[in-house]
Design an enzyme around this catalytic site. Structure first.
Site, PDB file in Angstrom:
ATOM      1  N   HIS A 182     -32.478   2.653  45.190  1.00 14.00           N
ATOM      2  CA  HIS A 182     -32.052   1.260  45.321  1.00 14.00           C
ATOM      3  C   HIS A 182     -31.053   1.130  46.472  1.00 14.00           C
ATOM      4  O   HIS A 182     -29.844   1.040  46.278  1.00 14.00           O
ATOM      5  CB  HIS A 182     -31.446   0.752  44.011  1.00 14.00           C
ATOM      6  N   HIS A 186     -35.245  -0.019  50.244  1.00 11.86           N
ATOM      7  CA  HIS A 186     -36.002  -0.672  49.177  1.00 11.86           C
ATOM      8  C   HIS A 186     -35.896  -2.190  49.283  1.00 11.86           C
ATOM      9  O   HIS A 186     -36.881  -2.906  49.050  1.00 11.86           O
ATOM     10  CB  HIS A 186     -35.484  -0.217  47.813  1.00 11.86           C
ATOM     11  N   HIS A 222     -32.845  -9.099  45.815  1.00 11.73           N
ATOM     12  CA  HIS A 222     -33.063  -8.959  44.369  1.00 11.73           C
ATOM     13  C   HIS A 222     -32.379  -7.746  43.748  1.00 11.73           C
ATOM     14  O   HIS A 222     -32.216  -7.687  42.523  1.00 11.73           O
ATOM     15  CB  HIS A 222     -34.564  -8.906  44.067  1.00 11.73           C
TER      16      HIS A 222
END
Length: 455
Positions: A182, A186, A222
């Site tokens: 993460h 990504h 996100h």
């Protein structure tokens, strides 16, 4: 009690770790919910200054307005707290690459410059799922991200300039920790796959300009400041974030808060230029789609999609045309989040190793803290191949199959590739066979020897 708190925070004042410092907008609500987390705990905020960067590009005094794993897991039990503080990772300064980096060809005010072979190939493959973000530098990803926002042609309609988008990308890059999976790679990879999926499903035509812009922002943001652990881990360890969000979609709620913080920054200032109605429309879609990425809600969204498809009578064209914008964006973002499993076999394998390793690092943390270790994250009891095969069966395959009813193109573009990759990681299952026609498209691409998984 005050002396105990003094001891816990002593290392933060010495610049040895990240302090739990909520933003101004959260501080009042946090203080009212958690009397122990009050203004007296907050250290002077370290504010990055534009254009002033350390030589190595990493802050040495830590960016305290952040929730990393160690900041989020601030607990009163000293042994756990000390172990987590020792793992502190600094974030970086906001930064968009300088003029000598590869530029977006759609950005008219930028002079063209030399590009790497990988960048030129990536630019050509930008609207497809045959894309390899791992071969790019972060500078190249920044310019390709700008290219995506430019290509969709929504900036003028929304009243956002390229400079604002550049600032947005720079802040997202700065707020993505250097986690195994993460991280900014990504974040960019999800933006790219969301762009590709929106094109191939006709969603760029179905969504209006504001909704399209909001979808791209949500895809990029996100996982903002993701600490590299799951919601369940945060709840189990009584992390500060789990208290703030009442144990519900903890990370996803935090990602939403951080997204709108960035959108409100002076050099981005997207929210300040929108009318109340347009802002509400954009906010509804961003929050709805980011919250949908919580895997605890996965079955809920499959049920929502099933009910919608039943109402459409199984008519793919009608379903695609009449889908609610927030549901559409939520599904596209969920698909983008797991799209790395559908990349070309060698690319999917590299992504899979990173995702599985981050999961197993959480298992290591659970063991170090004396917590029950999640069997799917226990490196002593599972393998990378088993982790990925389980993710495909439990999450990716059901989602793509269901979405394929509304968007049949996904059966070829995602499901076939997914099952080809599964065949490398696990013996084929009778319940999971490629969509008709996949076997005629050629043999499976072999994995490089250094990425082969044990049988």
């Amino acid at each position: 009690e005050e002396e105990e708190e003094e001891e816990v925070f002593a290392c933060h004042r010495a610049g040895q770790g990240l302090a739990y410092v909520p933003t101004t907008r959260l501080r009042k609500s946090v203080s009212s919910l958690l009397p122990r987390v009050s203004e007296s705990r907050a250290l002077p905020r370290t504010v990055p200054h534009q254009g002033q960067f350390p030589e190595d590009g990493i802050r040495t005094d830590h960016f305290t307005d952040s929730y990393t794993l160690k900041a989020a897991l601030h607990m009163s039990e000293s042994p756990k707290t000390r172990w987590l503080e020792a793992q502190s990772v600094p974030l970086r300064e906001p930064h968009f690459p300088s003029a000598n980096a590869p530029r977006s060809p759609s950005a008219s005010h930028h002079e063209p410059s030399a590009r790497s072979t990988a960048y030129a190939s990536a630019l050509e493959r930008l609207p497809t799922l045959s894309f390899d973000a791992l071969s790019l530098t972060e500078d190249e990803m920044c310019h390709l991200a700008l290219e995506i926002f430019t290509q969709v042609g929504v900036l003028d309609s929304v009243g956002v300039s390229e400079e604002q988008v550049m600032a947005l990308i720079g802040h997202v890059r700065a707020r993505m920790p250097l986690d195994t999976f993460h991280n900014f790679v990504h974040a960019f990879d999800s933006l790219q796959s969301c762009f590709a999926l929106a094109r191939m499903t006709g969603s760029l035509e179905a969504l209006d300009k504001v909704e399209t812009f909001a979808l791209l922002v949500a895809a990029l943001c996100h996982d903002l400041e993701h600490p590299g652990v799951s919601n369940a881990f945060l709840v189990e360890t009584c992390a500060a974030l789990s208290n703030v969000y009442n144990d519900r979609s903890v990370l996803e709620n935090m990602h939403c808060v951080r997204t709108f913080e960035i959108l409100s920054l002076p050099d981005v200032n997207v929210t300040g230029r929108l009318s109340g109605e347009v802002y509400a429309q954009m906010r509804r879609l961003i929050i709805g789609s980011i919250l949908a990425t919580d895997l605890a809600l996965h079955d809920k969204y499959l049920s929502m999609l099933g009910a919608f498809l039943e109402g459409a009578g199984g008519d793919a064209e009608e379903a695609s045309r009449d889908m609610d914008p927030v549901l559409r964006a939520s599904l596209l973002l969920k698909l983008s989040d797991i799209s790395y499993l559908c990349r070309r076999p060698d690319d999917a394998a590299r992504w899979g190793v990173l995702a599985a390793e981050e999961a197993m690092l959480q298992g290591d943390a659970e063991r170090a803290l004396g917590l029950p270790v999640d069997p799917k994250r226990d490196r002593t009891a599972t393998s990378v191949a088993q982790v990925l095969a389980g993710l495909i069966r439990d999450v990716a395959s059901p989602l793509i199959e269901k979405c394929g009813v509304a968007w049949p193109v996904l059966l070829h573009q995602m499901l076939d590739r997914l099952l080809i990759n599964l065949s490398h990681w696990d013996p084929p299952s009778p319940a999971l066979s490629p969509h008709p026609g996949v076997s005629e498209r050629g043999p499976h691409t072999p994995l490089p020897s250094h990425l082969m998984f044990p049988s």
